[in-house]
Write an enzyme that holds these catalytic residues in place. Structure first.
Site: not given
Length: 370
Positions: A230, A233-235, A350
């Protein structure tokens, strides 16, 4: 002689179910339980219903199943899990290293059926019978990078369990479930050339935040690799990341969410991971009525576009007469409407990429050693 008979039975079974319209298919499979009452007590269908358990053995293959900690997911796994739910029984799913072992377990009655990549000739040589795991929808598998040789293997062609399974698979093809499952488990969701960069990033950055991910995951009974996927994928696991909308940090929290989760500094890696895990755990609890693995996908979409947006989609799915808690129904709605709603397209991107990153991390010995 036996092999020839099995070949004829298999072709007959496939041709019957491939040619039946959906309404007839549903009616015909619905009548099979009635038939089985008068059938031999030793048939597989009776054994499954009486024990309330469907035992399936499968070859360990990326197109079949992926084990994520205590949970499993995958194209073939999800489909057979739906079949078990259709029969209202519990699925006992086992993996083995090769086709020979899987076929042997079916032949010896240690499994009700198998999911393999064995050829028809190999199956028939063992005096077993099989049919395509997609009712012949090889196109959906091929374009999503999945193995087109998947099949379900049974001990007897004339067992009611074989008939209901074949009917279920062909019904899944007709109602679009096969196509949507293949799309969600697309092996090409990340471009091949991008994996070198991703591997480099994960190898360099995961060790820096490993302690925080592990500690926080243990606190919320989560898999720390899932949280790391996660975070990537986010940052890309960069604590100073900031989006045009103002979300920031490794887990890209909004200011409002950060405050609600007790995070005072979103760019502090430990705080961001703590806040992201806490919020994700809240989303998992929100969908606790949905079985895994679907619960994780719903929670990820809620993390990405908010639980209110998920509620809205579920209401529209329910209004269409479909189960709003079924992930494939939800995924199909997002896919069908993504051109009109950019948030849906973003949510698909996402979830599918986090799934791909997780599988990559779990499958790479070097990353697992971190």
């Amino acid at each position: 002689m036996r092999s020839s008979s099995l070949s004829g039975s298999r072709r007959c079974l496939n041709s019957i179910f491939n040619s039946l319209p959906l309404k007839t298919l549903i009616l015909s499979t619905a009548l099979i339980p009635f038939y089985s009452i008068n059938a031999s007590k030793t048939n597989q269908y009776n054994a499954v219903v009486n024990s309330s358990k469907l035992t399936v053995v499968a070859v360990a293959n990326p197109s079949i199943v992926f084990k994520d900690g205590q949970y499993k997911h995958g194209f073939a796994y999800d489909l057979v899990n739906d079949y078990a739910q259709n029969l209202n029984v519990k699925l006992d799913f086992k993996t083995v290293p090769d086709n020979a072992t899987a076929l042997k377990m079916v032949a010896q009655g240690q499994a009700n059926f198998a999911i393999t990549t064995a050829t028809m000739q190999t199956v028939e040589a063992k005096q077993l019978t099989s049919f395509s795991a997609t009712c012949g929808d090889f196109t959906s598998l091929k374009k999503n990078g999945l193995n087109t040789e998947l099949n379900w293997v049974f001990k007897h062609a004339d067992d009611p369990l074989t008939a209901t399974a074949s009917g279920f698979v062909c019904q899944s093809k007709q109602n679009g479930t096969i196509q949507q499952l293949a799309s969600f488990y697309n092996r090409n969701v990340v471009k091949k050339d991008d994996w070198n960069i991703i591997q480099r990033d994960l190898s360099n950055r995961m060790p820096i935040y490993q302690a925080s991910f592990k500690k926080t995951a243990q606190q919320y009974n989560l898999d720390w690799h899932f949280l790391a996927a996660m975070g990537y994928q986010e940052s890309y696991l960069k604590p100073d990341s900031v989006s045009p909308t103002g979300v920031r940090g490794i887990m890209m929290l909004t200011n409002q969410t950060a405050k609600a989760m007790g995070v005072s500094n979103r760019t502090d890696p430990a705080q961001s991971i703590q806040g992201g895990a806490k919020y994700f755990d809240m989303m998992l609890s929100r969908y606790s009525h949905i079985p895994n693995p679907d619960r994780h996908w719903f929670a990820l979409v809620a993390y990405n576009m908010g639980p209110g947006a998920v509620d809205g989609v579920q209401k529209r799915i329910k209004a269409q007469g479909k189960d709003p808690n079924n992930w494939i129904n939800f995924y199909e709605y997002l896919t069908r409407n993504q051109a009109q709603n950019g948030r849906y397209k973003q949510a698909i991107h996402y979830v599918t990429r986090i799934r791909a990153y997780l599988e990559h991390i779990k499958s790479d010995p070097k990353l697992l050693e971190i």
